[in-house]
Design a protein around this motif. Structure first.
Motif, short mmCIF file in Angstrom:
data_model
loop_
_atom_site.label_atom_id
_atom_site.label_comp_id
_atom_site.label_asym_id
_atom_site.label_seq_id
_atom_site.Cartn_x
_atom_site.Cartn_y
_atom_site.Cartn_z
N ILE A 1 0.86 -1.19 0.00
CA ILE A 1 0.00 0.00 0.00
C ILE A 1 0.89 1.23 0.00
O ILE A 1 1.81 1.34 0.83
N ALA A 2 0.65 2.14 -0.93
CA ALA A 2 1.45 3.37 -1.04
C ALA A 2 0.76 4.48 -0.24
O ALA A 2 -0.28 5.00 -0.64
N GLY B 1 1.30 8.08 1.08
CA GLY B 1 2.08 9.30 1.07
C GLY B 1 3.52 9.09 0.67
O GLY B 1 4.42 9.73 1.22
N GLY B 2 3.76 8.17 -0.27
CA GLY B 2 5.12 7.90 -0.72
C GLY B 2 5.82 6.80 0.05
O GLY B 2 6.91 6.37 -0.34
N PHE B 3 5.22 6.34 1.13
CA PHE B 3 5.79 5.24 1.91
C PHE B 3 5.10 3.93 1.53
O PHE B 3 3.90 3.89 1.26
N LYS B 4 5.88 2.84 1.54
CA LYS B 4 5.33 1.53 1.26
C LYS B 4 4.93 0.86 2.57
O LYS B 4 5.74 0.73 3.50
N VAL B 5 3.68 0.42 2.64
CA VAL B 5 3.17 -0.27 3.83
C VAL B 5 2.87 -1.72 3.44
O VAL B 5 2.18 -1.98 2.45
N PHE B 6 3.40 -2.64 4.22
CA PHE B 6 3.14 -4.06 4.00
C PHE B 6 1.88 -4.46 4.76
O PHE B 6 1.88 -4.44 6.00
N PRO B 7 0.81 -4.89 4.08
CA PRO B 7 -0.41 -5.29 4.78
C PRO B 7 -0.18 -6.38 5.82
O PRO B 7 -0.77 -6.36 6.89
N LEU C 1 -7.82 -9.21 7.10
CA LEU C 1 -7.25 -8.81 5.82
C LEU C 1 -7.12 -7.29 5.82
O LEU C 1 -8.08 -6.59 6.16
N VAL C 2 -5.96 -6.80 5.44
CA VAL C 2 -5.74 -5.36 5.32
C VAL C 2 -5.54 -5.03 3.85
O VAL C 2 -4.75 -5.69 3.16
N ILE C 3 -6.26 -4.04 3.37
CA ILE C 3 -6.12 -3.58 1.98
C ILE C 3 -5.97 -2.08 1.97
O ILE C 3 -6.27 -1.39 2.96
N GLY C 4 -5.50 -1.57 0.84
CA GLY C 4 -5.41 -0.13 0.67
C GLY C 4 -6.68 0.43 0.07
O GLY C 4 -7.22 -0.14 -0.88
N GLU D 1 -3.39 6.46 -0.71
CA GLU D 1 -4.02 5.27 -0.15
C GLU D 1 -3.84 5.27 1.36
O GLU D 1 -2.91 5.89 1.90
N ARG D 2 -4.76 4.57 2.04
CA ARG D 2 -4.59 4.31 3.47
C ARG D 2 -5.02 2.88 3.75
O ARG D 2 -5.90 2.35 3.07
N PRO D 3 -4.42 2.25 4.75
CA PRO D 3 -4.83 0.88 5.08
C PRO D 3 -6.20 0.85 5.76
O PRO D 3 -6.55 1.76 6.52
N ARG D 4 -6.95 -0.20 5.44
CA ARG D 4 -8.20 -0.48 6.14
C ARG D 4 -8.21 -1.97 6.47
O ARG D 4 -7.80 -2.79 5.63
N ALA D 5 -8.66 -2.31 7.67
CA ALA D 5 -8.65 -3.71 8.11
C ALA D 5 -10.07 -4.28 8.14
O ALA D 5 -11.00 -3.62 8.61
#
Length: 555
Positions: free
Chosen positions: A458-459, A461-467, A484-487, A495-499
Motif C-alpha cells: 500500500i502506497a 504518502g510515498g511510503f510503502k506499507v506491507f499489509p 485482511l488489510v487492503i489499501g 491510499e490508506r490501510p483499512r482492516a
C-alpha cells in the motif's frame, strides 16, 4: 546467500541427486515394491497400489482406443475421489497432458479454461452439481467427450448400495451417449495397447492454472521432470525413517498444486498412504485422522483454525500425528501457538507456488525451526532477492527483496504464452529465476520470511506499507480471529490501510480495535478504519483472499 554458508537442517543433503523419470515410471517402481500396500483410503474403502495402477493402465488404454494422442489434454473436474488418481496417472501413461479444474468452477469458468487449454476429454463425477456443469460445458465448447465416474462404485459396498437406493437425489441422472461415457466403460485392455514412450526431460505432464492475480488464470506448464523432482524433494524432508509407513491426511484438494505434490505424488514416490476425504470438513477430518492413524497433515491455515473451532477436537486422539505442514498462506502466530498447545502436534510452515510444482521451502520437521518463516530451501533450490523497484538489480544487502527461485521444479512457462518474459523470469549468472512477486528476507541461518506481495503493498504518502505487518499486529489482539488489510483510496495520501476482521470476541468493537492497533504501528501503517464481518472471502483451498475482497469492494 550461498547454501554452503549456513547449516542445512533438512535430513537430506541440499546437493542430493534425484531420479529423472516420468511419474508413470516412478509409479511402476513403487508398485513393484509395495504392490499390496494401501495407497488410498476413502470413506471406509481402501485401494492398493496394484489396484490403482491396474485401473490407471486400463484408463490409459481406453484413452488411446478413443483417439487420445501424446500431448492431447485430458481434464479432471473432480473432488478428492479414488478415480482422480487412476485418471491422473492413466492420462499420463497415454502421453496426455492432465489439466486440473476446480470442482467449484461455474459453467463459464470451466468453459473458458477448457477452451484455453484445448481439453479434448473431461473426467467428472455423477454428483448433480458437477455433472450439470460438465454437461453444459460439453454442449457449449469444443470438448469432445465427458467421462462420468460413479461415486457409489468407489464406496464400500454397503455405502454404495445406500447411496443408489436411499440417496437417489444425490446421484445425477446421466444421459449416456457417444459423447457421455461411464468411467467403467472407458477402461480398456492394457495387454492389447501400445503405450507411447514418455520423455521425462521434455514432455509436459500437467497444466496447472494459477489463481490469476490479475486477469484470467494462466496455465503453468509442469513437465514430468518438474513434478517428479518436486515429489522427491518433498520426500527428502522426511526425517522419520521408512517413508512407506507414513499415512497422510488427504484434506487438501488434489486439483490444487500443493496437494498434487505434497500429498498425491509425494505418497506415490515413497509408498505412503493417503486417508482422503472428498472435501474439507473439520469433523470428518478429525474422524479420519483417528481412524487411520494419520502421521502427517498438510493443510492451509484456515483448516487448522477450523479444527480448533470444532467441538470434537478435544476428544479426538491425534497422537499418531508426527507433524502438520502449513502452506498456501502465512499462518497467524496465535493460530500456530494455540494449535500446538491444544494438540501437542508440531506445526511447520512451508512455501511454494503453482509455477514451482508446489514446494520451494519448508521448516524442518524435527529440530531447528523458526516460527513465522517459511524455512529453508528444499534440495537443489536456489533463490535471490531482487530490488523491489528494479528487478534487474539485487536488493540491498539485508533489505527485503522480491523472491526469485531457481531449481529443477520450476515450470517451463505458461501455456499458449510464448511471450513470457521479464515479468516472469529473470536471468542471472547463466541461470533462469522465477519471479514470485513475494517480498522476502533471509536471515543468517538461511531461513526465509515472506514479508508481503509486491502487488499488495500500500502506497501511503510515498511510503510503502506491507499489509501483512499490520495484520500480524492486529492478530496479537485475542479478540481478532482473521484479518485482511487492503489499501483504500485517500485524497491526501493516495491510499490508506483499512482492516477487515472476524472476531473471537463478539463484544469487541471496531472503534476499540482501531484505537488499540493504531497505538502499536507506525504513523503510515495506521488504519483509517476497521470493519467487522461475519466472514472473510477465501480461495478454493481456504486461503484468505485479498483479491476477492478488493473485487467485492470495487477497489
Amino acid at each position: 546467500m550461498d547454501v554452503n554458508s549456513y547449516t542445512y537442517h533438512h535430513p537430506t543433503r541440499w546437493d542430493a541427486q534425484f531420479q529423472l523419470a516420468s511419474l508413470p515410471e516412478l509409479l511402476e517402481q513403487t508398485v513393484a515394491k509395495y504392490s499390496n500396500k494401501p495407497f488410498l483410503h476413502f470413506l471406509g474403502r481402501s485401494y492398493t497400489y496394484a489396484e490403482m495402477h491396474r485401473e490407471a493402465q486400463q484408463f490409459a488404454a481406453g484413452l488411446i482406443a478413443r483417439g487420445i494422442k501424446p500431448g492431447d489434454r485430458v481434464g479432471l473436474f473432480l473432488p478428492n475421489v479414488p478415480i482422480y488418481a487412476s485418471a491422473y496417472y492413466g492420462a499420463m501413461m497415454a502421453g496426455a497432458i492432465v489439466v486440473n479444474f476446480s470442482p467449484l468452477y461455474t459453467v463459464e469458468e470451466l468453459a473458458w479454461q477448457v477452451a484455453d487449454s484445448g481439453t479434448r476429454l473431461l473426467v467428472s463425477l455423477d454428483v448433480p452439481e458437477l455433472y450439470a456443469t460438465a454437461a453444459s460445458v460439453l454442449e457449449c465448447s469444443e470438448l469432445e467427450t465427458l467421462v462420468v465416474g460413479s461415486l457409489a462404485d468407489m464406496l464400500p459396498w454397503y455405502k454404495g448400495l445406500a447411496l443408489k437406493t436411499l440417496g437417489r437425489s444425490k446421484v445425477a441422472k446421466v444421459a449416456y451417449s457417444n459423447t457421455i461415457v461411464g468411467f467403467g466403460d472407458m477402461l480398456g485392455d492394457p495387454a492389447k495397447t501400445s503405450f507411447p514412450p514418455i520423455d521425462a526431460a521434455q514432455d509436459i505432464a500437467l497444466l496447472q492454472y494459477t489463481g490469476g492475480t490479475t486477469g484470467r488464470p494462466k496455465g503453468a506448464m509442469l513437465g514430468h521432470s518438474q513434478l517428479a523432482m518436486n515429489a522427491q524433494q518433498t520426500a527428502g524432508l522426511n526425517p522419520f525413517g521408512d517413508p512407506s509407513n507414513e499415512i497422510f491426511m488427504g484434506a487438501l484438494p488434489f486439483f490444487h498444486v500443493f496437494a498434487n505434490t505434497a500429498l498425491l505424488n509425494h505418497a506415490m514416490v515413497t509408498g505412503g498412504s493417503i486417508a482422503m476425504v472428498p472435501r474439507f470438513d473439520a469433523g470428518q477430518v478429525l474422524d479420519t485422522i483417528a481412524r487411520y492413524k494419520a502421521t502427517g497433515f498438510p493443510g492451509v491455515p484456515t483448516m487448522f483454525q477450523a479444527l480448533l473451532d470444532h467441538p470434537k477436537l478435544a476428544k479426538t486422539d491425534l497422537s499418531s500425528l508426527k507433524v502438520c505442514i502449513s502452506g498456501g498462506a502465512p499462518m497467524p502466530a496465535p493460530v500456530h501457538d494455540k494449535f500446538e498447545a491444544v494438540t501437542g502436534v508440531r506445526v511447520v510452515e512451508g512455501y511454494g507456488l503453482t509455477e514451482s510444482s508446489g514446494v520451494v521451502s519448508a521448516n524442518p520437521y524435527e529440530g531447528v525451526r523458526k516460527k513465522g518463516t517459511i524455512g529453508q530451501l528444499v534440495m537443489g533450490t536456489e533463490v535471490i532477492l531482487l530490488d523491489k523497484e528494479d528487478p534487474e538489480k539485487l536488493a540491498p544487502e539485508g533489505e527485503p527483496g522480491e523472491l526469485a527461485v531457481h531449481g529443477p521444479q520450476i515450470m517451463r512457462g505458461y501455456w499458449n504464452k510464448p511471450e513470457t518474459g521479464n515479468d516472469t523470469f529473470v536471468e542471472r549468472d547463466g541461470k533462469r529465476y522465477l519471479r514470485t512477486g513475494d517480498v522476502a528476507v533471509m536471515d543468517e541461518d538461511g531461513f526465509l520470511e515472506i514479508v508481503d506481495r509486491i502487488k499488495d503493498m500500500i502506497a501511503v504518502g510515498g511510503f510503502k506499507v506491507f499489509p501483512s505487518q499490520v495484520e500480524d499486529v492486529l492478530l496479537e489482539n485475542d479478540a481478532v480471529k482473521e484479518v485482511l488489510v487492503i489499501g483504500v483510496p485517500d485524497e491526501y495520501l493516495g491510499e490508506r490501510p483499512r482492516a477487515y476482521v472476524t472476531l473471537n470476541d463478539e463484544n469487541a468493537t471496531a472503534e476499540d480495535l482501531c484505537e488499540w492497533l493504531n497505538a502499536r504501528v507506525g504513523k503510515h501503517e495506521r488504519v483509517e478504519s476497521i470493519v467487522i464481518r461475519e466472514e472473510l472471502p477465501k480461495t478454493l483451498v481456504g486461503k484468505l483472499d485479498r483479491k476477492a475482497l478488493r473485487a467485492e469492494l470495487g477497489i
